[in-house]
Design an enzyme around this catalytic site. Structure first.
Site, PDB file in Angstrom:
ATOM      1  N   GLY A 181       0.823  -1.204   0.000  1.00  0.00           N
ATOM      2  CA  GLY A 181       0.000   0.000   0.000  1.00  0.00           C
ATOM      3  C   GLY A 181       0.858   1.255   0.000  1.00  0.00           C
ATOM      4  O   GLY A 181       0.551   2.233  -0.694  1.00  0.00           O
ATOM      5  N   THR A 182       1.937   1.225   0.772  1.00  0.00           N
ATOM      6  CA  THR A 182       2.835   2.383   0.818  1.00  0.00           C
ATOM      7  C   THR A 182       3.383   2.691  -0.570  1.00  0.00           C
ATOM      8  O   THR A 182       3.433   3.857  -0.995  1.00  0.00           O
ATOM      9  CB  THR A 182       3.982   2.107   1.813  1.00  0.00           C
ATOM     10  OG1 THR A 182       3.456   2.174   3.135  1.00  0.00           O
ATOM     11  CG2 THR A 182       5.107   3.133   1.671  1.00  0.00           C
ATOM     12  N   HIS A 200      -3.979  -6.004   2.818  1.00  0.00           N
ATOM     13  CA  HIS A 200      -4.008  -6.633   4.149  1.00  0.00           C
ATOM     14  C   HIS A 200      -4.895  -5.862   5.124  1.00  0.00           C
ATOM     15  O   HIS A 200      -5.149  -6.318   6.233  1.00  0.00           O
ATOM     16  CB  HIS A 200      -2.589  -6.821   4.709  1.00  0.00           C
ATOM     17  CG  HIS A 200      -1.909  -5.567   5.135  1.00  0.00           C
ATOM     18  ND1 HIS A 200      -1.962  -5.114   6.428  1.00  0.00           N
ATOM     19  CD2 HIS A 200      -1.158  -4.671   4.450  1.00  0.00           C
ATOM     20  CE1 HIS A 200      -1.267  -3.994   6.514  1.00  0.00           C
ATOM     21  NE2 HIS A 200      -0.775  -3.703   5.334  1.00  0.00           N
ATOM     22  N   CYS A 209       5.042   7.292  23.253  1.00  0.00           N
ATOM     23  CA  CYS A 209       5.852   6.247  23.858  1.00  0.00           C
ATOM     24  C   CYS A 209       5.648   4.900  23.182  1.00  0.00           C
ATOM     25  O   CYS A 209       6.407   3.965  23.408  1.00  0.00           O
ATOM     26  CB  CYS A 209       5.531   6.166  25.344  1.00  0.00           C
ATOM     27  SG  CYS A 209       3.833   6.545  25.717  1.00  0.00           S
TER      28      CYS A 209
END
Lengths: 77, 373
Positions: free
Chosen positions: B78-79, B195, B318
């Site tokens: 997808g990227t 996905h 974090c």
């Protein structure tokens, strides 16, 4: 600009600066100003968000002599 | 190889990161791996078999998304589809300008494409959003390309893509909504990731509208298809298409059911003091909600939920490799710490939601007590 109380939260990671703000803001009188010096980047979003959620006034930020942002909050209640 | 540890199966609530393989994909994947190994561009029998499978995948994907088969290209992720879509529209507009305007709440792959473009002499700016995470419909100047997602991947808010049509060619990252909601109108190129709808990883989809000015921004090879990067993952593409068809066929039933479960979750979480529930409560993805607990460490709450058998995501600093809070939450002005994103599977039940709601108040209270509040 002066504050009634300034908290040094340098080197603290989120959410510690906001926790310190919540623990200590009642130490200034209603109408007084508490300042939080924090280099954690999340404080830039989380201090104003805390003010919105806890109905306190976010006054803005200025830089300390060492360049660390200091977030200023007026106690409203 | 080692097998995963012997633990009871987790209640998986992180489908916005990756959806479990849809049963419809599993059956097809095995057959397609068997029959679809050859290079579809060769002239022998096995190649023709692979070509038929790839064409079937393209046609089924196009049909499920409501686009033309020749508008569909399978990419390795997808990227990569996002990078091809954004930078390819910019390359197609090179004679008109080089400014990319993207909403401030785009997936990081869009923002990274923008920075990459700026590093090579182009210009890049972001469009602000309101407190629900919805991009404001005003565009300053005259950008060469506008990038606006179909819906936000972290907070679920559906974006008004169509209002940007006409101002400039629009790239739409549809990864968060593809299969779950029909594609909106108004885009020139779009991207999605299999996905995230129950296909296997390693399959992205690039859509380029017929007639859109798009040029490949990257080096290619001698293969025929202009938009493809190397040989397609034929079996993965066919399995992804089968999953997509199934998801689209099921969505009239699954979507409203998930929407109601998220309402139930939003309602239950709202009862916990000092909690911010983020994103549009109504005009949103059906399966996803994000909320933040004041004074709570995001990593700690994800870890506590994991210990109790719930797999969830967080946008808190974090929990991120960068130690920076979610750029989506920051752009909205929302609280960034103590953040939890819940995204449902097609099988998540009201009982699952209630079990989660039963755990959250105690975990939050304990973590706040540990923090001295």
């Amino acid at each position: 600009m002066s504050a009634d109380l300034e908290l040094d939260c340098r080197a603290m990671l989120c959410p510690r600066p906001v926790i310190e703000l919540a623990r200590h803001y009642t130490e200034v009188p209603v109408g007084g100003v508490i300042a939080v010096a924090a280099d954690d980047v999340a404080a830039a979003t989380d201090v104003p968000a805390w003010c919105r959620m806890r109905h306190q006034e976010y006054l803005g930020t200025e830089n300390a002599a060492d360049g660390v942002p200091v977030y200023r909050v007026r106690r409203l209640s | 190889m080692t097998a995963p540890g012997e633990q009871p199966p987790a209640t998986y609530l992180d489908t916005a990161s990756s959806e479990p393989l849809h049963p419809a994909a599993r059956a097809v994947l095995e057959q397609a791996l068997e029959a679809g190994y050859a290079d579809p561009r060769r002239l022998h029998g096995p190649a023709r078999n692979a070509r038929i499978l790839l064409d079937n995948a393209r046609e089924a994907t196009a049909d499920a998304l409501g686009v033309r088969p020749d508008e569909v290209t399978f990419t390795p992720s997808g990227t990569h589809a996002v990078h091809l879509g954004v930078l390819g529209l910019l390359a197609g507009r090179a004679r008109h300008g080089d400014h990319l305007a993207a909403s401030a709440v785009e997936h990081s792959s869009v923002l990274h494409a923008g920075r990459w473009h700026a590093d090579r002499g182009g210009s890049f700016s972001t469009l602000p959003v309101d407190s629900l995470g919805r991009v404001l419909p005003e565009v300053a100047g005259s950008p060469a390309v506008i990038a606006v997602q179909s819906a936000n991947h972290e907070v679920g808010t559906v974006q008004p893509v169509a209002v940007f049509a006409g101002a400039a060619p629009v790239f739409m990252d549809a990864s968060a909504s593809a299969g779950r909601l029909p594609l909106p109108e108004g885009w020139d190129a779009a991207a999605a990731s299999a996905h995230k709808w129950g296909g296997p990883a390693g399959v992205g989809v690039l859509l380029v509208r017929k007639g859109a000015r798009w040029r490949n921004p990257f080096p290619t090879d001698d293969r025929v298809e202009e938009r493809a990067t190397g040989m397609e993952n034929v079996a993965g593409a066919l399995a992804s298409a089968a999953a997509l068809q199934a998801v689209v066929a099921e969505r009239a039933e699954v979507g409203p059911r998930q929407h109601a479960l998220i309402d139930r979750l939003r309602h239950g979480v709202a009862a916990i003091e000092d909690t911010e529930i983020v994103g549009d409560p109504v005009d949103r993805l059906p399966h996803l909600v994000t909320f933040s607990f004041l004074y709570v460490d995001g990593e700690a709450i994800v870890t506590e939920l994991d210990r109790r058998g719930f797999a969830v995501a967080s946008g808190s600093a974090c929990t991120a490799s960068t130690l920076e809070p979610s750029h989506v939450l920051a752009a909205m002005g929302a609280l960034t710490h103590g953040n939890v994103r819940i995204s449902l599977t097609r099988e998540t039940s009201a009982n699952d939601v209630d079990r989660l709601l039963a755990q959250l108040p105690g975990i939050v209270a304990d973590l706040r007590a540990e923090a001295g509040l």
